[in-house]
Write a protein that holds these residues in place. Structure first.
Motif: not given
Length: 363
Positions: A224-226, A21-26, A90-94
């Motif tokens: 991990e987004a900066p 399962v992949l979870t993308c941060d807010t 990665q492009y969205l920074g999440r």
């Protein structure tokens, strides 16, 4: 070599297959405030590395906004390679997190077959529901069916209402919080009864067992987004809201008062009608229609009429709505958020009372 997306996949998964399962941060945009969930199937022997995404919709759908409000807008499943999916976030920074699921070969095959069955049939399309059917619940239901048992509800927000849980996600978006608080009705005041938010789901997986094993051994941070400082909006905050409400309260202008009540009556009518019209259960039985009461419209018409007919009747009806709303809201988390509106309504009603317009005409 990876199979092209959409290619027929009748093979049984190999012993090396993995399901995660992949979870993308807010994110900071309205559509991304609550995060995102997807499910990945990886089988190096068959050349499969596909992410199934249940959160797609088409802006070109005829009557898109009407369908969205009504609650019959069709969402659908899309697929992407794992690399494409990861690149997007990665492009969205999440940040992206992955949980490899401890499943039996039969459970992996069941999940894969189910995903492919959905993708190749009309089940690919589904009617979105904010709490009951979204990108997270669709994945959760598939995993639950494979486990033959429900997922753990021992997550953040356990024992709290859905509205209070959502509050925690909306702290950086003041007017989104205000709008959602106004639009959502009684269902969101129910205690959480299922996992429906991505970060909740991630926690639930970490606390669920599959037989003698944990459903996942660990949560891996894939990307991990900066860390960046959130930009402070000069307008999207409580200060501008308080300033507007303070101006409305201090200005002693009859036109401003009547205009405010007309706008309130229109909004209250909208909330009541949408609650009856929409299939979204979250907007049904919306008691905020008492705060923005359609009865203010009758009071305005009465105040503008010759002889001020029935002013007393409309005033008591509108004031009764405000009293009922205050009493009903005493244990609700958004009382303070909407208290300025309640105070302005009360102040305007008091001014009408003091103006002697409620007294019967002298004969």
């Amino acid at each position: 070599m990876l199979l092209p997306l959409g290619a027929a996949r009748a093979e049984a998964l190999s012993p090396d297959a993995r399901v995660s399962v992949l979870t993308c941060d807010t994110g900071d945009q309205l559509y991304s405030l609550f995060g995102h969930t997807a499910i990945r199937v990886f089988d190096p022997q068959l050349g499969i590395d596909t992410v199934y995404n249940f959160g797609a919709f088409d802006f070109s759908t005829p009557n898109f906004y009407l369908k969205f409000v009504k609650g019959d807008l069709q969402y659908f499943v899309t697929t992407a390679s794992y690399g494409e999916f990861l690149y997007e976030y990665q492009y969205l920074g999440r940040s992206v997190y992955e949980q490899l699921l401890n499943l039996t070969p039969a459970q992996k095959q069941q999940i894969f077959d189910r995903l492919e069955s959905i993708l190749g049939s009309n089940e690919r399309y589904y009617t979105y529901k904010f709490i009951d059917r979204n990108c997270t619940t669709m994945v959760a239901d598939i995993i639950t069916d494979a486990l033959g048992k429900p997922l753990s509800l021992d997550v953040a927000g356990k024992g709290e209402t859905n509205r209070r849980i959502l509050y925690g996600y909306l702290q950086r978006q003041f007017y989104a919080n205000l709008g959602i608080s106004i639009m959502f009705g009684a269902k969101t005041d129910r205690e959480m009864y299922k996992v429906y938010l991505p970060l909740q789901f991630m926690e639930s997986i970490s606390k669920t067992r599959n037989g003698s094993l944990p459903l996942t051994d660990r949560t891996v941070t894939v990307y991990e987004a900066p860390k960046t400082e959130s930009e402070t909006s000069w307008w999207d905050n409580a200060y501008t809201y308080a300033a507007v409400m303070l101006v409305l309260a201090l200005v002693r202008n009859r036109t401003v008062m009547l205009t405010w009540w007309v706008v309130s009556a229109l909004l209250g009518t909208f909330l009541a009608v949408v609650g009856l019209y929409s299939f979204h259960e979250e907007v049904a039985w919306n008691y905020n229609a008492f705060l923005f009461s359609p009865l203010f419209g009758g009071l305005v018409v009465s105040l503008l009429s010759v002889g001020k007919k029935n002013v007393q009747l409309w005033w008591y009806a509108a004031a009764g709505c405000q009293v009922f709303y205050l009493l009903y809201m005493l244990n609700k988390p958004h009382l303070l958020l909407l208290m300025p509106v309640l105070l302005v309504n009360g102040l305007y009603l008091f001014r009408v009372y003091k103006s002697n317009l409620l007294l019967p005409p002298v004969k």
